[in-house]
Design a protein around this motif. Structure first.
Motif, PDB file in Angstrom:
ATOM      1  N   MET A 190       0.850  -1.192   0.000  1.00  0.00           N
ATOM      2  CA  MET A 190       0.000   0.000   0.000  1.00  0.00           C
ATOM      3  C   MET A 190       0.881   1.236   0.000  1.00  0.00           C
ATOM      4  SD  MET A 190      -2.919   1.121   2.750  1.00  0.00           S
ATOM      5  CE  MET A 190      -3.766   2.692   2.606  1.00  0.00           C
ATOM      6  N   THR A 191       0.615   2.188  -0.884  1.00  0.00           N
ATOM      7  CA  THR A 191       1.391   3.425  -0.958  1.00  0.00           C
ATOM      8  C   THR A 191       0.470   4.623  -0.829  1.00  0.00           C
ATOM      9  OG1 THR A 191       1.196   3.520  -3.361  1.00  0.00           O
ATOM     10  CG2 THR A 191       3.098   2.349  -2.458  1.00  0.00           C
ATOM     11  N   THR A 192       1.050   5.755  -0.448  1.00  0.00           N
ATOM     12  CA  THR A 192       0.268   6.974  -0.267  1.00  0.00           C
ATOM     13  C   THR A 192       0.650   8.073  -1.243  1.00  0.00           C
ATOM     14  OG1 THR A 192       1.852   7.765   1.399  1.00  0.00           O
ATOM     15  CG2 THR A 192      -0.055   6.527   2.192  1.00  0.00           C
ATOM     16  N   GLU A 193       1.710   7.878  -2.016  1.00  0.00           N
ATOM     17  CA  GLU A 193       2.160   8.917  -2.940  1.00  0.00           C
ATOM     18  C   GLU A 193       3.020   8.282  -4.028  1.00  0.00           C
ATOM     19  OE1 GLU A 193       6.080  10.795  -0.940  1.00  0.00           O
ATOM     20  OE2 GLU A 193       4.264  11.057   0.282  1.00  0.00           O
ATOM     21  N   GLU A 194       3.229   9.038  -5.078  1.00  0.00           N
ATOM     22  CA  GLU A 194       4.063   8.543  -6.173  1.00  0.00           C
ATOM     23  C   GLU A 194       5.517   8.456  -5.714  1.00  0.00           C
ATOM     24  OE1 GLU A 194       5.221   9.674 -10.815  1.00  0.00           O
ATOM     25  OE2 GLU A 194       3.663  10.791  -9.735  1.00  0.00           O
ATOM     26  N   ILE A 195       6.164   7.351  -5.995  1.00  0.00           N
ATOM     27  CA  ILE A 195       7.539   7.112  -5.556  1.00  0.00           C
ATOM     28  C   ILE A 195       8.491   7.327  -6.734  1.00  0.00           C
ATOM     29  CG2 ILE A 195       9.093   5.489  -4.441  1.00  0.00           C
ATOM     30  CD1 ILE A 195       6.614   6.271  -2.782  1.00  0.00           C
ATOM     31  N   PRO A 196       9.535   8.130  -6.571  1.00  0.00           N
ATOM     32  CA  PRO A 196      10.494   8.328  -7.670  1.00  0.00           C
ATOM     33  C   PRO A 196      11.346   7.085  -7.876  1.00  0.00           C
ATOM     34  CG  PRO A 196      11.277   9.429  -5.698  1.00  0.00           C
ATOM     35  CD  PRO A 196       9.890   8.944  -5.382  1.00  0.00           C
ATOM     36  N   ALA A 197      11.893   6.952  -9.060  1.00  0.00           N
ATOM     37  CA  ALA A 197      12.765   5.813  -9.349  1.00  0.00           C
ATOM     38  C   ALA A 197      14.108   5.960  -8.649  1.00  0.00           C
ATOM     39  CB  ALA A 197      12.969   5.680 -10.850  1.00  0.00           C
ATOM     40  N   LYS A 198      14.593   7.198  -8.532  1.00  0.00           N
ATOM     41  CA  LYS A 198      15.869   7.458  -7.876  1.00  0.00           C
ATOM     42  C   LYS A 198      15.720   8.610  -6.887  1.00  0.00           C
ATOM     43  CE  LYS A 198      18.955   5.855 -11.584  1.00  0.00           C
ATOM     44  NZ  LYS A 198      20.119   6.204 -12.436  1.00  0.00           N
ATOM     45  N   ALA A 199      16.614   8.652  -5.910  1.00  0.00           N
ATOM     46  CA  ALA A 199      16.596   9.715  -4.910  1.00  0.00           C
ATOM     47  C   ALA A 199      18.029  10.008  -4.475  1.00  0.00           C
ATOM     48  CB  ALA A 199      15.749   9.308  -3.717  1.00  0.00           C
ATOM     49  N   LYS A 200      18.213  11.161  -3.849  1.00  0.00           N
ATOM     50  CA  LYS A 200      19.549  11.608  -3.457  1.00  0.00           C
ATOM     51  C   LYS A 200      20.000  10.950  -2.159  1.00  0.00           C
ATOM     52  CE  LYS A 200      18.663  16.174  -5.477  1.00  0.00           C
ATOM     53  NZ  LYS A 200      18.365  17.584  -5.175  1.00  0.00           N
ATOM     54  N   GLU A 201      21.313  10.785  -2.037  1.00  0.00           N
ATOM     55  CA  GLU A 201      21.932  10.350  -0.801  1.00  0.00           C
ATOM     56  C   GLU A 201      23.320  10.961  -0.696  1.00  0.00           C
ATOM     57  OE1 GLU A 201      21.876   6.083  -1.123  1.00  0.00           O
ATOM     58  OE2 GLU A 201      23.851   6.011  -2.088  1.00  0.00           O
ATOM     59  N   VAL A 202      23.811  11.121   0.514  1.00  0.00           N
ATOM     60  CA  VAL A 202      25.144  11.674   0.757  1.00  0.00           C
ATOM     61  C   VAL A 202      26.069  10.551   1.192  1.00  0.00           C
ATOM     62  CG1 VAL A 202      26.540  13.217   2.186  1.00  0.00           C
ATOM     63  CG2 VAL A 202      24.325  13.982   1.319  1.00  0.00           C
ATOM     64  N   ARG A 203      27.199  10.403   0.491  1.00  0.00           N
ATOM     65  CA  ARG A 203      28.179   9.364   0.798  1.00  0.00           C
ATOM     66  C   ARG A 203      29.477   9.989   1.277  1.00  0.00           C
ATOM     67  NH1 ARG A 203      27.285   6.513  -5.122  1.00  0.00           N
ATOM     68  NH2 ARG A 203      25.124   5.794  -4.785  1.00  0.00           N
ATOM     69  N   LEU A 204      30.263   9.209   1.989  1.00  0.00           N
ATOM     70  CA  LEU A 204      31.606   9.628   2.361  1.00  0.00           C
ATOM     71  C   LEU A 204      32.510   9.453   1.151  1.00  0.00           C
ATOM     72  CD1 LEU A 204      33.657  10.531   4.522  1.00  0.00           C
ATOM     73  CD2 LEU A 204      33.985   8.107   5.077  1.00  0.00           C
TER      74      LEU A 204
END
Length: 339
Positions: free
Chosen positions: A1-15
């Protein structure tokens, strides 16, 4: 069950690289990663707020020597974050639930429902109240030094994320006088005028011991230390008989010249005064978190506590510079980045 459209990719911060000296933007990498759909027993969380803390610089070192996992080059960093469940395949969490997770250097997080803590949306005025260093401040003040009625308390790094809470906890527990040290006139005024410290001083304005003897002529009963260095040495000299010290951090050795992490201990003075010196680490166990949250909520409702918090806008991409600025002394209280 989902409540909103989910993007295929998203941002993250790496070392991107272990720091060699002062932290810079070159130590971070802003990347995109695929957003994984939740499997059986899993949920997908969209984070809204990320908490930043000075300890993150230590976690970026090759061997941090801390009771928590260090960051790995090329991998996303971790940190406490609050967000909303947007998809669920678990009976334990439903879409719309507000949760706290520990992999907050990313916009979306997928994992077992048990990896996230469901938060009571009615316990505090906003979800931001869950993102503090309160468990550390509370554990140190209450469990380690047992601050109470009649104590004269000195807090180093008093305008920081932990210190800004520790002083208020001492007041709520009945301390007679709470004194704080900070790094600027503005922070000194903030401690007294906003957070209710009885007195405060800028440690740049002369010998710390002179100020302690002036502000606490009968000595200090409790010392909550986040700095080390000269402030620790001065506290030993200014301590009353039977004083209790809680050693929480050594910021003077974390930022700049590391000599601040190695203060000299006047052993004879410590013996004669029978000072109890207890270094401690907070593991944020469920018991520690519950103790802090329950008391924090009560003190807020009673009007006895202020949430010392700075919020940085700009999304996840603002987090690296915000952490650098935090280490440079730009912010007071706890620091949160809003996505």
């Amino acid at each position: 069950m989902t409540t909103e459209e989910i993007p295929a990719k998203a941002k993250e911060v790496r070392l991107a690289a272990h720091p060699d000296g002062a932290l810079t933007l070159a130590n971070f990498e802003l990347a995109e990663a695929a957003v994984a759909e939740p499997g059986e027993g899993e949920v997908l969380v969209r984070y809204q707020y990320l908490q930043l803390a000075a300890v993150m610089q230590d976690l970026m070192k090759p061997e941090p020597s801390l009771p928590m996992p260090g960051y790995q080059v090329g991998a996303p960093m971790w940190g406490a974050a609050v967000g909303v469940v947007v998809a669920s395949n678990s009976p334990d969490l439903a879409p719309g639930d507000i949760v706290e997770g520990m992999d907050g250097f990313k916009e979306y997080s997928t994992g077992p429902a048990g990896d996230y803590f469901k938060l009571d949306p009615d316990a505090f005025p906003s979800p931001l109240h869950y993102l503090t260093q309160g468990p550390t401040a509370y554990h140190g003040m209450v469990d380690i030094v047992e601050v109470g009625e009649g104590d004269t308390v000195f807090v180093s790094g008093a305008a920081g994320g932990v210190g800004s809470l520790a002083g208020q906890i001492a007041k709520c527990r009945g301390a007679k006088r709470v004194i704080g040290a900070a790094g600027s006139k503005a922070k000194v005024e903030y401690l007294v005028n906003e957070l209710g410290y009885d007195a405060a001083f800028d440690y740049h304005d002369g010998p710390v011991l002179d100020r302690l003897r002036e502000l606490a002529p009968d000595g200090i009963d409790v010392f909550f230390d986040t700095v080390g260095g000269e402030q620790f040495e001065a506290a030993v000299q200014a301590a009353s008989a039977g004083a209790r010290f809680a050693l929480c951090g050594a910021l003077s050795g974390q930022v700049g010249d590391a000599i601040g992490a190695f203060p000299r201990l006047d052993i004879m003075t410590s013996i004669v005064k029978q000072i109890s010196i207890r270094p401690f680490a907070t593991y944020h166990t469920p018991e520690q978190i519950w103790a802090w949250n329950s008391n924090f909520a009560t003190w807020l409702k009673e009007g006895r506590f202020v949430l010392p918090q700075s919020v940085v806008e700009g999304g996840l991409e603002a987090a690296p510079q915000a952490l650098i600025d935090l280490l440079g002394g730009k912010y007071t209280g706890n620091l949160v980045v809003k996505f």
